[in-house]
Enzyme design. Structure first.
Site, PDB file in Angstrom:
ATOM      1  N   HIS A 228     -19.963  20.584   1.549  1.00 15.51           N
ATOM      2  CA  HIS A 228     -18.588  20.568   2.061  1.00 15.51           C
ATOM      3  C   HIS A 228     -17.957  19.238   1.682  1.00 15.51           C
ATOM      4  O   HIS A 228     -18.630  18.214   1.709  1.00 15.51           O
ATOM      5  CB  HIS A 228     -18.654  20.729   3.586  1.00 15.51           C
ATOM      6  CG  HIS A 228     -17.378  20.461   4.280  1.00 15.51           C
ATOM      7  ND1 HIS A 228     -16.224  21.122   3.952  1.00 15.51           N
ATOM      8  CD2 HIS A 228     -17.048  19.612   5.283  1.00 15.51           C
ATOM      9  CE1 HIS A 228     -15.241  20.681   4.733  1.00 15.51           C
ATOM     10  NE2 HIS A 228     -15.713  19.765   5.539  1.00 15.51           N
TER      11      HIS A 228
ATOM     12  N   ASN B 211      -9.528  18.839   1.634  1.00 19.19           N
ATOM     13  CA  ASN B 211     -10.501  19.405   2.558  1.00 19.19           C
ATOM     14  C   ASN B 211      -9.889  20.664   3.179  1.00 19.19           C
ATOM     15  O   ASN B 211      -9.012  20.581   4.021  1.00 19.19           O
ATOM     16  CB  ASN B 211     -10.847  18.367   3.628  1.00 19.19           C
ATOM     17  CG  ASN B 211     -11.837  18.900   4.649  1.00 19.19           C
ATOM     18  OD1 ASN B 211     -12.081  20.097   4.735  1.00 19.19           O
ATOM     19  ND2 ASN B 211     -12.414  18.000   5.422  1.00 19.19           N
TER      20      ASN B 211
ATOM     21  N   HIS C 150     -28.448  24.526  -7.749  1.00 18.22           N
ATOM     22  CA  HIS C 150     -27.090  24.011  -7.526  1.00 18.22           C
ATOM     23  C   HIS C 150     -26.850  23.759  -6.039  1.00 18.22           C
ATOM     24  O   HIS C 150     -27.211  24.582  -5.216  1.00 18.22           O
ATOM     25  CB  HIS C 150     -26.027  25.011  -7.981  1.00 18.22           C
ATOM     26  CG  HIS C 150     -26.292  25.592  -9.337  1.00 18.22           C
ATOM     27  ND1 HIS C 150     -25.910  24.965 -10.491  1.00 18.22           N
ATOM     28  CD2 HIS C 150     -26.917  26.734  -9.709  1.00 18.22           C
ATOM     29  CE1 HIS C 150     -26.282  25.710 -11.531  1.00 18.22           C
ATOM     30  NE2 HIS C 150     -26.900  26.785 -11.079  1.00 18.22           N
TER      31      HIS C 150
ATOM     32  N   HIS D   6     -27.097  22.176  15.558  1.00 21.14           N
ATOM     33  CA  HIS D   6     -26.027  21.863  16.502  1.00 21.14           C
ATOM     34  C   HIS D   6     -26.446  20.614  17.275  1.00 21.14           C
ATOM     35  O   HIS D   6     -27.444  20.628  17.965  1.00 21.14           O
ATOM     36  CB  HIS D   6     -25.851  23.046  17.457  1.00 21.14           C
ATOM     37  CG  HIS D   6     -24.477  23.138  18.024  1.00 21.14           C
ATOM     38  ND1 HIS D   6     -23.849  22.070  18.612  1.00 21.14           N
ATOM     39  CD2 HIS D   6     -23.601  24.171  18.090  1.00 21.14           C
ATOM     40  CE1 HIS D   6     -22.637  22.452  19.008  1.00 21.14           C
ATOM     41  NE2 HIS D   6     -22.458  23.717  18.701  1.00 21.14           N
TER      42      HIS D   6
ATOM     43  N   CYS E 188     -15.492  22.733  10.536  1.00 14.01           N
ATOM     44  CA  CYS E 188     -15.622  22.991   9.102  1.00 14.01           C
ATOM     45  C   CYS E 188     -16.909  23.707   8.727  1.00 14.01           C
ATOM     46  O   CYS E 188     -17.016  24.261   7.645  1.00 14.01           O
ATOM     47  CB  CYS E 188     -15.536  21.680   8.334  1.00 14.01           C
ATOM     48  SG  CYS E 188     -13.920  20.916   8.489  1.00 14.01           S
TER      49      CYS E 188
END
Ligand SMILES: *[C@@H]1O[C@H](CO)[C@@H](O)[C@H](O)[C@H]1NC(C)=O
Ligand SMILES: CC(=O)N[C@H]1CO[C@H](CO)[C@@H](O)[C@@H]1O
Length: 462
Positions: A346, A379, A342, A258, A179
């Site tokens: 996700h 999602n 702002h 990562h 994602c």
């Protein structure tokens, strides 16, 4: 004035008379060069577009369960479990499912899947081209991100084919990158645009959930079934200095984290067969903890780039105090509101958004766009933060000069941020915004929905 003074100083120094004008012109050239290269290194977002599937693909929670009964092999216990979780998911009744799953008889063949993903991809790109009026022959780079669907020719090839892009177009596909890949693609495009001058990069994030639907009875795999929905977005980036006046946003920073070097992160979302050979994606109990850790690491990396000095000092003092056990204090969560107007996280799932709000220094208003996005569109993986940004635009909240922050996380485990500056005040009445006609119905009150976070290990705060 300065030039005059310089001239005077130099004349006192009794250098040959041509030195002063020469030096001055050199300084002017240097300044001009710095200004021009800075501009030409800038990356602009001309515009972006989100695909809104047709109403025939809308699927209420009950309908989802009904269709799943037909499609899956899950037994009554598993169906009940899914029904219970769906009720707590934060999803509304109008999210979109693949049309072939809703049709009778079911037809889940590859041909249908390809057709499905084409409608999402081309739907978003058509809208984007209409919005930006950019000629397809000027597009030099294409990056496609899709969480799971893997076909040959690739999704990127489908785009080159359909829009007849030029033969030397640079094509990349970030399939299976989870994602966060939509934002990772922005960082990638930014690097490419620093090398390839005067061109456009087209980013496309289509998501088709069909191949992710698990049809067995293992609980850790059934989790994957309910938040994911059909959706897609396309964005056009440019490094053409002349686009400064035309673009909506300018890219300020991208930061990627990562954490796959840790086993628990790596295994937290894992595709594999269950004990009877049915394919699915396992979600471990540690997902929530892993997600928050990756998000925190990403925020720590972003902080120094955006925070004002006062916040940096507070943060560092707090860090040193805790690091050397000088006093027993809570970690200081920097106030990003001082640097950014702002934030668009996700959607992930509801427990992740709850953690995000509770533990990372954000408030209800900050996560509103993402909660409404989860409610309305579900999602949609790598395209999700674009729907959230569209929400902010449709609400008329984006003013010239505002700084915006998209942050996405997903399997790997990975987290990416992109920070933009609005180059103009965005018109809330854009008829191509996916929220148009219904924005006044939002926000809906979701505070009374229970959550299912007890199924996950809590996040350990460092
Ligand atoms: C459904 O499958 C699960 C996992 O194999 C099992 O634990 C459960 O008892 C089954 N339920 C029914 C009603 O068969
Ligand atoms: C053209 C290209 O690079 N295609 C690749 C896209 O990603 C999938 C999945 O990682 C690869 O299998 C393709 O080869």
């Amino acid at each position: 004035m300065i030039l005059d003074e310089l001239h005077e100083q130099f004349s006192q120094l009794k250098y040959p008379s041509f030195i002063a004008p020469l030096l001055c012109s050199a300084v002017i050239c240097l300044l001009a060069y710095t200004f021009i290269t800075r501009r030409s290194r800038s990356v602009f977002l001309i515009d972006f577009a989100c695909y809104k599937p047709p109403p025939t693909q809308m699927c209420s929670k009950e309908k989802f369960i009904e269709r799943f009964k037909i499609y899956g092999n899950s037994n009554e216990t598993s169906i009940e479990f899914m029904r219970k979780l769906l009720g707590k998911s934060g999803l509304g009744e109008k999210t979109y499912m693949p049309s072939n799953l809703l049709r009778d008889p079911l037809d889940m063949c590859l041909k249908e899947t390809r057709r499905e993903v084409e409608s999402v991809m081309f739907g978003a790109v058509d809208l984007l081209l209409e919005k930006t009026q950019v000629k397809t022959e000027d597009i030099g780079i294409v990056i496609v991100t899709c969480t799971i669907l893997n076909v040959l020719p690739s999704l990127a090839d489908m785009i080159v084919h359909r829009y007849k892009l030029r033969e030397n177009v640079l094509v990349y596909n970030l399939t299976s990158m989870g994602c966060s890949s939509g934002l990772r693609a922005i960082g990638f495009a930014q690097k490419l645009l620093q090398v390839h001058r005067n061109t456009y990069a087209l980013l496309v994030s289509p998501e088709n959930t069909q191949q992710m639907i698990y049809r067995g009875n293992e609980r850790s795999k059934l989790f994957m079934n309910f938040p994911l929905r059909v959706g897609g977005a396309a964005a056009l980036l440019s490094n053409r200095p002349s686009d400064h006046g035309k673009a909506k946003y300018q890219l300020l920073h991208t930061v990627h984290t990562h954490t796959a070097n840790s086993d628990r992160s790596y295994q937290s979302i894992y595709e594999e067969e269950d004990s009877v050979g049915i394919g699915g994606v396992t979600i471990t109990k540690e997902l929530l903890a892993v997600a928050i850790e990756a998000v925190e690491a990403n925020i720590h990396a972003l902080g120094p780039l955006v925070l004002p000095l006062s916040e940096k000092i507070r943060y560092i003092t707090n860090y040193i105090t805790r690091r050397y056990n000088l006093a027993d204090i809570k970690p200081y969560v920097p106030n990003f509101k001082k640097a950014i107007e702002h934030v668009f996280p996700h959607v992930g799932t509801k427990p992740v958004l709850d953690e995000f709000e509770k533990n990372l220094g954000f408030n209800e208003a900050d996560v509103e766009a993402s909660r409404m996005n989860l409610y309305r569109f579900g999602n949609t993986c790598s395209s999700s933060t674009w729907y959230a940004l569209s929400y902010g635009e449709a609400k008329g909240r984006i003013k010239k000069g505002d700084r915006l922050w998209q942050i996405a996380f997903g399997s790997g485990f990975k987290c990416s941020s992109a920070v933009w500056r609005a180059l103009r005040t965005v018109d809330p009445h854009d008829k191509r915004n996916p929220w148009k006609d219904e924005i006044n119905e939002f926000p809906v009150d979701l505070r009374n929905i229970e959550t299912y976070s007890e199924l996950f290990e809590p996040a350990k705060r460092k």
